[in-house]
Scaffold this active site. Structure first.
Site, PDB file in Angstrom:
ATOM      1  N   ASP A   1       0.831  -1.199   0.000  1.00 23.27           N
ATOM      2  CA  ASP A   1       0.000   0.000   0.000  1.00 23.27           C
ATOM      3  C   ASP A   1       0.870   1.255   0.000  1.00 23.27           C
ATOM      4  OD1 ASP A   1      -2.890   0.840   2.087  1.00 23.27           O
ATOM      5  OD2 ASP A   1      -2.385   1.247   0.002  1.00 23.27           O
TER       6      ASP A   1
ATOM      7  N   HIS B   1       3.261   3.933  -9.175  1.00 27.02           N
ATOM      8  CA  HIS B   1       3.014   2.503  -9.409  1.00 27.02           C
ATOM      9  C   HIS B   1       4.211   1.817 -10.041  1.00 27.02           C
ATOM     10  CE1 HIS B   1      -0.987   2.629  -7.938  1.00 27.02           C
ATOM     11  NE2 HIS B   1      -1.320   3.602  -8.738  1.00 27.02           N
TER      12      HIS B   1
ATOM     13  N   LEU C   1       5.468 -17.557  -6.005  1.00 29.34           N
ATOM     14  CA  LEU C   1       4.893 -16.219  -5.942  1.00 29.34           C
ATOM     15  C   LEU C   1       3.402 -16.333  -6.222  1.00 29.34           C
ATOM     16  CD1 LEU C   1       4.983 -13.117  -5.856  1.00 29.34           C
ATOM     17  CD2 LEU C   1       5.637 -13.137  -8.255  1.00 29.34           C
TER      18      LEU C   1
END
Lengths: 370, 281
Positions: free
Chosen positions: A69, A86, A185
């Protein structure tokens, strides 16, 4: 990572009104972003290596989950475009995966896109889907790298909510890395924990419909095996950055006895030392959490035993000839029942895995034909 | 070399434990010191009153003061930008102190929180709920000068029924006592119920979705999910607290429930009031 990207809407809709220079800048940034590698190469420096070795002398988490976040706040703080926030966030993910490998943490789960994020504007969501598609294409281009590190990619979520072409790319990435087993992952995409739990219940109901299991076979363990994350152990450690102190519908079932660490650092600014700090927290909590987990497991086993006993008593009542059985016969009946239940459950889980695998292979063969 | 690292690790953890112990000790000392100052100030205030009430020996404030506090706490609640509708008190410590927990419950209700849940991961409160209830009623009387169910009312909810829904409407606050069985086990029971319905052909698997499961897991239609959970104790985990219901819950950690003060609670509520939830957008 509930807020991925808010691409300036005019890039996609009002092409004519955007100055050419800006378009070029954005496209440059976007292509740089697309060329980002999923796995950063690199080793730790001396101090980092020393610290890692010291930490590794204690109990280490085997599976860490991240809620990444803070990208948008980072962008505001640095006075850059959200896009850049981002980009840096994704860069940081690649770096963090590298650190986890250096720390012998072989399984990482990340929250990429929540079902709640579909609430954003159509332009934004379409942009995000396009970005994700490019990322997965890039991932497939890194096949050798992935094979070298033995990386297995799994995507958890309701893939049917995504555009078909993205589904196909995801399926290809997952199928291509399926056999790798050095590190894992898990990317949560089109995911919320409630949907995952409801889906698990639906799968069990499907099992009942197919005659594979009975409703009395439903248990906490079985529900756990029907979740999207069934092939992974529960996370030992959950880290959320940017100072928010909530779970946002992420792995609610799996993290009931995990160490939760909330850190105020923004995700793109995450450092090796932040990770070490989180692992230290895990080590401080390790014993009490282990105790709580063991206690819960014991209670679970007891409840299962009681449930089996009740079922056997029921069966004997219905099929018996009225004569009470002696203790030894009852014990035998209980053991037989437990064995047959476990066999039923294994067959059901096999069928479920097959259903999921077929879904992915069908997508890849569709993609191949297209 | 491995031995060296292990040694350093041991030293590091010993230092961390000492650090933690020192902080706890310091905090308790500070509180006692503050408490003594406060009680001295209070004594100075009520000595004139004590003169006219020769029997009053302890530092319990006079009834007038209790009513003032009740209104002050209510005003505090109203002054916050947002107040949780449902607060969870997660006691992650080995030995619960019933008086402190009762204080917390009474303060929460006085401040204006409609639903208060109390949870521990051993299920002690559930098993021993009468003791907790007695303590709460006693503290209600002590702190707020309220007897029985005058303004604040404590409803003990175990399983939601329509009858209890009606009772709840007449109460200002509702207390729920929770244990780990209300978490995953409830979800499993709901799943069994739905699978039985499928077995009996009352439902199909395609009928099962988040909404259906949610309605089964709701205690009653009016009970909201916990907005805020205050966790007391050093363990950084939810320890099985209502996994289904905590998707948007804020978690604030407090070191211990032993000797917790109203100020501790209120500063946690202030912190909650400043949280911003974007809900995916």
């Amino acid at each position: 990572m509930a807020e991925w990207s808010k691409i300036p809407p005019n890039v996609f809709s009002e092409k004519g009104s955007v100055p050419l220079s800006l378009q070029v800048e954005v496209l440059k940034g976007v292509s740089e972003f697309f060329n980002m590698s999923w796995i950063r190469e690199g080793e730790l420096n001396l101090i980092e290596k020393l610290s890692a070795n010291i930490l590794k002398a204690g109990p280490m988490p085997k599976h860490v989950a991240f809620i990444m976040d803070g990208n948008r706040r980072y962008a505001r703080k640095r006075h850059v475009e959200r896009q850049e926030g981002h980009t840096q966030g994704f860069d940081k993910l690649a770096e963090t995966l590298r650190w986890c490998l250096n720390l012998s943490i072989h399984e990482v789960t990340v929250y990429a896109f929540s079902i709640e994020n579909f609430k954003r504007s159509k332009d934004e969501v379409d942009g995000l889907m396009e970005l994700a598609k490019q990322k997965f294409i890039r991932l497939l281009q890194e096949q050798e790298n992935l094979e070298k590190h033995g990386v297995c990619i799994r995507v958890l979520g309701d893939l049917t909510l995504l555009p078909l072409d993205l589904q196909q790319h995801i399926a290809r990435a997952v199928v291509a890395t399926r056999t790798h087993n050095k590190c894992f992952l898990n990317v949560c995409f089109a995911y919320t924990s409630r949907h995952e739990i409801a889906n698990a219940v639906r799968e069990m109901a499907w099992g009942v419909e197919q005659g594979l299991i009975k409703s009395s076979d439903v248990s906490e363990a079985l529900l756990g095996h029907c979740l999207y994350s069934s092939n992974s152990p529960n996370p030992d450690l959950l880290i959320r950055t940017s100072g928010e102190v909530r779970l946002s519908d992420f792995l609610l079932w799996q993290t009931s006895h995990s160490c939760l660490v909330f850190q105020s650092v923004l995700w793109p600014e995450y450092s090796f030392w932040n990770l070490c700090d989180a692992i230290l927290q895990y080590q401080l909590n390790h014993r009490p959490l282990q105790k709580a987990r063991d206690q819960h497991r014991e209670e679970q086993a007891l409840q299962q035993h009681e449930a089996d006993r009740a079922c056997v008593a029921d069966l004997l009542q219905h099929h018996g000839n009225g004569k009470p059985l002696d203790a030894q016969r009852r014990q035998e009946a209980l053991l037989n029942y437990t064995a047959s239940r476990e066999e039923r459950v294994q067959d059901f889980l096999g069928a479920l895995q097959h259903k999921r695998d077929s879904f992915l292979t069908d997508l890849t063969s569709q993609a191949a034909l297209a | 070399m491995a031995i060296v690292y292990e040694f350093v690790w041991q030293v590091l953890h010993v230092l961390l434990h000492i650090h933690r112990t020192l902080i706890t000790w310091f905090r308790i000392r500070l509180r006692n010191w503050n408490g003594r100052l406060w009680s001295r100030a209070l004594t100075a205030l009520i000595v004139p009153m004590a003169l006219s009430f020769p029997n009053q020996k302890n530092i319990v404030p006079a009834p007038g003061k209790r009513v003032d506090r009740r209104y002050r706490w209510g005003a505090d609640g109203k002054s916050l930008e947002k107040l949780p509708d449902h607060i969870g008190l997660l006691i992650a410590e080995e030995e619960p102190r019933y008086t402190d927990i009762a204080n917390l419950v009474v303060w929460c209700m006085a401040v204006g929180i409609s639903y208060v849940s109390v949870y521990d991961n051993y299920g002690v409160f559930r098993r021993d709920n009468s003791r907790l209830m007695d303590e709460i009623l006693k503290q209600q009387q002590e702190l707020l000068d309220l007897e029985g169910s005058k303004q604040l009312c404590v409803e003990f909810l175990n399983n939601g029924t329509d009858k209890q829904d009606q009772q709840v409407l007449s109460c200002q606050s509702v207390l729920k006592v929770l244990s780990p069985d209300d978490g995953k086990l409830r979800i499993v029971q709901a799943a069994q119920q739905l699978c039985r319905a499928v077995e009996q052909r009352d439902k199909t698997s395609k009928d099962i979705n988040v909404t259906v499961l949610d309605s089964l897991l709701r205690e009653s239609k009016s009970t909201p999910d916990p907005d805020l959970v205050l966790k007391f104790g050093p363990v950084e985990s939810t320890l099985g607290f209502l996994p289904w219901h905590i998707r948007l819950t804020e978690f604030i950690s407090l070191p211990s429930h032993v000797g917790v003060s109203y100020e501790d609670l209120f500063s946690a509520l202030q912190r909650y009031a400043s949280c911003e939830q974007r809900l995916g957008k």
